[in-house]
Motif scaffolding. Sequence first.
Motif, PDB file in Angstrom:
ATOM      1  N   ILE A 338       2.451  29.593 -13.244  1.00 58.73           N
ATOM      2  CA  ILE A 338       1.909  28.266 -13.520  1.00 58.73           C
ATOM      3  C   ILE A 338       2.944  27.208 -13.188  1.00 58.73           C
ATOM      4  N   ILE A 376      -2.320  23.084 -12.735  1.00 54.98           N
ATOM      5  CA  ILE A 376      -1.647  24.141 -13.497  1.00 54.98           C
ATOM      6  C   ILE A 376      -1.267  25.300 -12.594  1.00 54.98           C
ATOM      7  N   PHE A 377      -2.153  25.685 -11.698  1.00 57.71           N
ATOM      8  CA  PHE A 377      -1.892  26.843 -10.871  1.00 57.71           C
ATOM      9  C   PHE A 377      -1.387  26.479  -9.467  1.00 57.71           C
TER      10      PHE A 377
END
Length: 380
Positions: A338, A376-377
Amino acid sequence: MKKLFAVILTALLILTACGEGEKPGNGGGEYAEGYETARMSNRFSNLNLNGMFYTEDYDGNGFSAQRLWFFDFDSMRSALMCAMPNCRHDDPETCTAFNMDDHPTVVGNNLYFFRCGAEWDKDGKLRQYRYVYKAELDGSSRTKIDVIEDFETFGDLVVKGPVAYFTALYREQEDHTGVYTGYEKAYICSYDFEKEKFTNYGMLKDGYGASGFITGEYNGCLYIRGSYIEDRDGYKNGAEWIDYYRRLDLESGEISDWDMPISSLNQYGNVKPMFASGGFYGYMDGENAVIIDSEGNEMVFENYELPDNIAAIPINGYFFNADGGTAIDLSSGEIIKINKKAIPKDSYVLCCYNGDYIVYSQFGGANFKKVSKDEIFGDE
């Protein structure tokens, strides 16, 4: 501030009439399919409707106290829970933001909270009370609807539907002086706000310094752990704490022994992190993390450490480990890196709301930020 509160209050009123398929109180997040889980009510997470309640200390005007705030996930702004016109928010006798910091919970179109009290009886015993209050969503029109006797303090509290479940402590005190002896009884109880009904399911454990903490819910049961010391001399002399583990069946109300695996001990002799939420149960088996779904299927993650954070629970199909910079896709078992910029140090993913994620600081206050799944990713 008054205008902002009016906007937030309007959102609260609209969202109390949510449809059958929506889940008020979890911030719009998704859990395991078909699974409704109890949600936490503490300073790390107190999700209600389209936002979260939190408190901040007020120190001025000759006293110190906590005031209740509400953070709106739509506007990403906060407001004190007071709708009084021209209020200076510095007087607990007139400002409704005061005296609502004990587990505020929205059920239907009302805000509920607790307050503590004590008084001496005719036999010289100091009796402890917990009062239950019902109010309008802005904290006004407060009414004392019930009194819970002989519990000095509440421990962890979780909410499922209109019912709050909590650990409660009876603390023994000397007659006529009120001096605490150290002996305590830990219970698991509930309060149904709609029925205005208190239930004591029974004692979890008694002993010196006895405690009770709710780890979470898994398959219709609350998992509760605590510790105690057997005798007063051992309590005074620093004897080793004894751990206990219990389970409450939410349907039958029966208390039994914890029936799931318990995490291994760390180098200091303490139990490693565990969680139970959203249809999943997680624990540490030595250096490996194990996550079990609601059907009993296990996923083992070698040399993976679960975060030591009570707010670290499955959210929207992922288990986020902000400390380790990863997330587990609970549908595939894949460990994904992340973006640490999206989840800053000492922060965690609080919930999923309308497709975005709300990130919250462990230091509390109005330290919220909204980030997308791509953020986030995505790459740092």
